[in-house]
Design a protein around this motif. Structure first.
Motif, PDB file in Angstrom:
ATOM      1  N   LYS A  46       0.938  -1.414   0.207  1.00 29.04           N
ATOM      2  CA  LYS A  46      -0.076  -0.175  -0.400  1.00 29.04           C
ATOM      3  C   LYS A  46       0.799   1.217  -0.236  1.00 29.04           C
ATOM      4  N   ASN A  47       0.211   2.675  -0.477  1.00 31.88           N
ATOM      5  CA  ASN A  47       0.859   3.695  -0.146  1.00 31.88           C
ATOM      6  C   ASN A  47       1.639   3.746   1.583  1.00 31.88           C
ATOM      7  N   GLU A  48       2.505   4.127   1.109  1.00 28.34           N
ATOM      8  CA  GLU A  48       3.509   4.505   2.418  1.00 28.34           C
ATOM      9  C   GLU A  48       3.150   3.721   2.808  1.00 28.34           C
ATOM     10  N   GLU A  49       3.465   2.343   2.845  1.00 33.66           N
ATOM     11  CA  GLU A  49       3.858   1.554   3.359  1.00 33.66           C
ATOM     12  C   GLU A  49       5.325   1.217   3.547  1.00 33.66           C
ATOM     13  N   LEU A  50       5.888   1.188   5.491  1.00 32.55           N
ATOM     14  CA  LEU A  50       7.070   0.955   5.309  1.00 32.55           C
ATOM     15  C   LEU A  50       7.839  -0.482   4.791  1.00 32.55           C
ATOM     16  N   LEU A  51       8.971  -0.581   4.410  1.00 30.71           N
ATOM     17  CA  LEU A  51       9.860  -1.716   4.842  1.00 30.71           C
ATOM     18  C   LEU A  51      10.560  -1.791   5.103  1.00 30.71           C
ATOM     19  N   TYR A  62      11.832   1.699   2.702  1.00 30.01           N
ATOM     20  CA  TYR A  62      12.176   2.204   1.111  1.00 30.01           C
ATOM     21  C   TYR A  62      10.099   1.355   1.136  1.00 30.01           C
ATOM     22  N   THR A  63       9.832   2.588  -0.017  1.00 30.72           N
ATOM     23  CA  THR A  63       7.978   2.375   0.238  1.00 30.72           C
ATOM     24  C   THR A  63       7.298   2.866  -1.135  1.00 30.72           C
ATOM     25  N   VAL A  64       5.833   2.234  -1.005  1.00 28.00           N
ATOM     26  CA  VAL A  64       5.798   3.130  -3.104  1.00 28.00           C
ATOM     27  C   VAL A  64       4.355   4.231  -2.418  1.00 28.00           C
ATOM     28  N   LEU A  65       4.590   5.279  -3.191  1.00 27.54           N
ATOM     29  CA  LEU A  65       3.982   6.554  -3.455  1.00 27.54           C
ATOM     30  C   LEU A  65       3.878   6.732  -4.872  1.00 27.54           C
ATOM     31  N   GLY A  66       2.074   5.906  -4.581  1.00 27.98           N
ATOM     32  CA  GLY A  66       1.731   6.271  -6.101  1.00 27.98           C
ATOM     33  C   GLY A  66       2.148   5.202  -6.646  1.00 27.98           C
ATOM     34  N   VAL A  68       5.930   5.710  -7.689  1.00 21.57           N
ATOM     35  CA  VAL A  68       6.889   6.071  -7.514  1.00 21.57           C
ATOM     36  C   VAL A  68       7.549   5.616  -6.145  1.00 21.57           C
ATOM     37  N   SER A  69       8.461   4.517  -6.273  1.00 21.05           N
ATOM     38  CA  SER A  69       9.222   3.993  -5.654  1.00 21.05           C
ATOM     39  C   SER A  69      10.274   5.178  -4.503  1.00 21.05           C
ATOM     40  N   ILE A  70      10.482   4.948  -3.017  1.00 18.92           N
ATOM     41  CA  ILE A  70      10.995   5.651  -3.030  1.00 18.92           C
ATOM     42  C   ILE A  70      11.991   4.747  -2.109  1.00 18.92           C
ATOM     43  N   TYR A  71      13.594   5.218  -2.146  1.00 20.66           N
ATOM     44  CA  TYR A  71      14.622   4.349  -1.356  1.00 20.66           C
ATOM     45  C   TYR A  71      15.680   4.908  -0.275  1.00 20.66           C
ATOM     46  N   ILE A  72      15.334   5.159   0.887  1.00 16.94           N
ATOM     47  CA  ILE A  72      16.467   6.095   2.150  1.00 16.94           C
ATOM     48  C   ILE A  72      17.214   5.071   2.657  1.00 16.94           C
ATOM     49  N   VAL A  73      18.529   5.023   2.001  1.00 17.54           N
ATOM     50  CA  VAL A  73      19.530   4.026   2.531  1.00 17.54           C
ATOM     51  C   VAL A  73      20.418   5.268   3.772  1.00 17.54           C
ATOM     52  N   GLY A  74      20.365   4.665   5.052  1.00 16.21           N
ATOM     53  CA  GLY A  74      21.623   5.154   6.109  1.00 16.21           C
ATOM     54  C   GLY A  74      22.127   4.208   6.791  1.00 16.21           C
ATOM     55  N   LYS A  75      23.242   4.959   7.850  1.00 18.88           N
ATOM     56  CA  LYS A  75      24.356   4.760   8.501  1.00 18.88           C
ATOM     57  C   LYS A  75      24.197   5.154   9.988  1.00 18.88           C
ATOM     58  N   ASP A  76      25.230   4.587  10.451  1.00 15.93           N
ATOM     59  CA  ASP A  76      25.711   4.557  11.749  1.00 15.93           C
ATOM     60  C   ASP A  76      24.189   5.091  12.655  1.00 15.93           C
ATOM     61  N   GLU A  77      23.959   6.527  13.202  1.00 12.33           N
ATOM     62  CA  GLU A  77      22.686   7.751  13.744  1.00 12.33           C
ATOM     63  C   GLU A  77      21.288   7.075  12.548  1.00 12.33           C
ATOM     64  N   TYR A  78      21.828   7.279  11.913  1.00 16.78           N
ATOM     65  CA  TYR A  78      20.326   6.520  10.118  1.00 16.78           C
ATOM     66  C   TYR A  78      20.173   5.520  10.659  1.00 16.78           C
ATOM     67  N   VAL A  86      13.155  10.586   8.287  1.00 18.05           N
ATOM     68  CA  VAL A  86      13.465  11.032   7.319  1.00 18.05           C
ATOM     69  C   VAL A  86      12.227  10.352   5.870  1.00 18.05           C
ATOM     70  N   ILE A  87      12.440   9.636   5.109  1.00 17.46           N
ATOM     71  CA  ILE A  87      10.707   9.008   4.551  1.00 17.46           C
ATOM     72  C   ILE A  87       9.294   9.750   4.762  1.00 17.46           C
ATOM     73  N   PHE A  88       9.178   9.371   5.564  1.00 14.46           N
ATOM     74  CA  PHE A  88       7.884  10.173   6.328  1.00 14.46           C
ATOM     75  C   PHE A  88       7.438  11.768   5.728  1.00 14.46           C
ATOM     76  N   VAL A  89       9.291  12.520   5.895  1.00 14.20           N
ATOM     77  CA  VAL A  89       9.154  14.176   5.092  1.00 14.20           C
ATOM     78  C   VAL A  89       8.952  14.405   3.912  1.00 14.20           C
ATOM     79  N   ILE A  90       9.717  13.470   3.567  1.00 17.06           N
ATOM     80  CA  ILE A  90       9.960  13.096   1.628  1.00 17.06           C
ATOM     81  C   ILE A  90       8.849  12.798   1.282  1.00 17.06           C
TER      82      ILE A  90
END
Length: 147
Positions: A46-51, A62-66, A68-78, A86-90
């Motif tokens: 579903k839209n904005e369901e986070l994996l 990562y998630t789907v919005l419409g 479009v797929s959105i991926y955020i990669v982080g390390k350490d404190e993220y 972060v993905i919620f704000v984006i």
């Protein structure tokens, strides 16, 4: 540090990418890894369901919005919790710019404003702005009148 922010269409083509602290020779690996990860897991989500995934001591949210797929990669404190913020704000910013969850065409029509939003939200690998109104003010390309 936020290592990467990627947007891809449903066929796996990269629409927008931002890498921070990732050597050029590793970027191709990350692109193909993230697109394959999405192809394997985002069907029927579903839209904005986070994996969440973990790969080589980094976290991926990562998630789907419409369309479009959105991926955020982080390390350490993220870790996954910080990346979910972060993905919620984006996703909120993209929905504000597009007026709704975007189709690929609408996303590409609003490409410039989406890139400005991304630059205001994530700066040099760190979460910079989370306030919706401040982001809107900053992307108007006028100096802010108050802080």
């Amino acid at each position: 540090m936020i290592l990467a922010v990627l947007f891809a269409n449903s066929e796996g083509n990269i629409l927008v990418e931002r890498f921070n602290g990732v050597p050029a020779e590793e970027r191709l690996h990350w692109r193909s890894f993230l697109v394959k990860l999405g192809a394997d897991n985002l069907k029927g989500v579903k839209n904005e369901e986070l994996l969440v995934a973990c790969h080589k001591s980094v976290y991926i949210v990562y998630t789907v919005l419409g369309d479009v797929s959105i991926y955020i990669v982080g390390k350490d404190e993220y870790d996954e919790l910080a990346l979910s913020e972060v993905i919620f704000v984006i996703t909120s910013a993209v929905k504000d710019v597009c007026g709704k969850p975007p189709t690929e065409r609408l996303f590409l029509d609003k490409y410039g404003r989406i890139c400005l939003c991304l630059d205001e939200i994530v700066w040099k690998g760190y979460l910079e702005n989370t306030e919706k109104e401040r982001i809107k003010r900053m992307i108007r390309l006028r100096p802010p009148t108050e802080f």
